[in-house]
Design an enzyme around this catalytic site. Structure first.
Site, short mmCIF file in Angstrom:
data_model
loop_
_atom_site.label_atom_id
_atom_site.label_comp_id
_atom_site.label_asym_id
_atom_site.label_seq_id
_atom_site.Cartn_x
_atom_site.Cartn_y
_atom_site.Cartn_z
CE1 TYR A 156 -4.34 -2.13 4.70
CE2 TYR A 156 -3.51 0.19 4.02
CZ TYR A 156 -3.96 -1.28 3.97
OH TYR A 156 -4.12 -1.26 2.41
CB SER A 182 -1.05 -0.01 1.17
OG SER A 182 -1.60 1.22 1.49
#
Length: 338
Positions: free
Chosen positions: A155, A130
């Site tokens: 995350y 990501s």
């Protein structure tokens, strides 16, 4: 190839499965159908894949990455050539409230995938990372050759950990691995927790939309078709060692091991207010804005340097935000009959 797609009922997973089936690959898809968002949307995505499988080349197995025995059985029985890991607990803000969900799926689950690949002759593992791994980095555009050691959410930390875990398996077991740092993916069939989906839903309902950082965010919005093309090209381009890599001046984006990371972004950051204007234009309706400060864990700007992707697989995302937004709104109206 016979390819495992984890998270096959997800946004990217469905689109990838359709493309691989169309070109003649066999696809084994797994998903646990967790209730992070509307399960009916996941079921509809999976049905699209099933309906497209006219040649009998798709197999679906309901399975959670954190199920160690189930994952071991899957790898032992399915004879996989390659794996694309897209299953993960998503969402920056959700990770602030529910951190352990990210430990189970993004760390424990990813460990099970690495072990399955290691013990069953998988030739290439491609996995979703990501743009959030860039965290506190401010040098733009973000480059895979930059260090990314200051994540701003669990995350993001879990995605950086995936890259590190993959590197050890590439180094110790010669397992080719490629991590793909996705930059704000959008398009038809996207997740309800994503900005375009939430904004569209609220505007059509005549409700105000929450605009964080007072609309001063910039995001490198990347259309789903561009993402899938990038995934397939890197899947077909098995990660190789970099013969020029040096421990004296280590390059964070390559390795002496068969390990790579790439950015997949549009290389054209758009201000959030311009993004909202594109949605308004596609809907033919103005938004009521609720301007709010920067959320904890959020990165103010993202901007991808995709030179490594261009150099290695000859691909650069290209869809404009205006056109991509129009396609999303068209899908949304049709799917939800609005």
């Amino acid at each position: 190839m016979r390819v495992l797609i984890t998270g096959v009922a997800g946004f990217i997973g469905m689109h990838l499965a359709l493309q691989l089936l169309q070109r003649g690959d066999e696809v084994v898809g797994i998903d646990n159908f967790n209730d992070y968002y509307d399960v009916r949307l996941k079921e509809s995505r999976l049905q699209r894949v099933v309906d497209a499988d006219t040649a009998g080349k798709f197999t679906f197995i309901r399975l959670d990455l954190a199920d160690r025995a189930g994952m071991a059985k899957l790898f032992a029985e399915e004879g996989l050539d390659a794996v694309v890991n897209l299953a993960a607990q998503a969402g920056v803000r959700y990770s602030i409230e529910n951190p352990l969900a990210y430990i189970d799926s993004n760390l424990v689950g990813f460990g099970h995938i690495l072990e399955g690949c290691r013990h069953n002759g998988v030739k290439h593992l491609v996995y979703a990372s990501s743009s959030s791994v860039y965290g506190a980095n401010e040098s733009m555009p973000f480059s895979v050759h930059d260090n990314v050691d200051h994540p701003l959410s669990l995350y993001a930390a879990s995605k950086k950990a995936n890259e590190l875990m993959a590197h050890t398996y590439s180094h110790l077991y010669n397992l080719p691995t490629t991590g793909l740092r996705f930059f704000t993916v959008y398009g038809p069939w996207s997740r309800p927790d994503m900005a375009m989906f939430k904004f569209t839903q609220a505007i059509l309902a005549g409700q105000p939309i929450d605009v964080f950082n007072y609309g001063k965010h910039r995001r490198d919005f990347t259309y789903i078709d561009d993402i899938v093309e990038g995934v397939i090209r890197t899947l077909d381009h098995t990660a190789r060692p970099n013969p020029e890599w040096s421990g004296m001046k280590p390059d964070p984006g390559t390795s002496k091991a068969p390990w790579r990371v790439y950015n997949i972004g549009n290389q054209n950051p758009v201000e959030l207010m311009d993004y909202i204007r594109a949605i308004e234009e596609a809907l033919g309706k103005k938004a009521e804005l609720n301007l709010l400060p920067l959320q904890p864990g959020d990165v103010p700007d993202t901007y991808a340097d995709v030179d490594a992707l261009v150099q290695d697989v000859d691909y650069r995302p290209s869809m404009s935000v205006d056109e991509g937004t129009r396609r999303f709104v068209q899908w949304y109206r049709e799917y939800y009959k609005v």
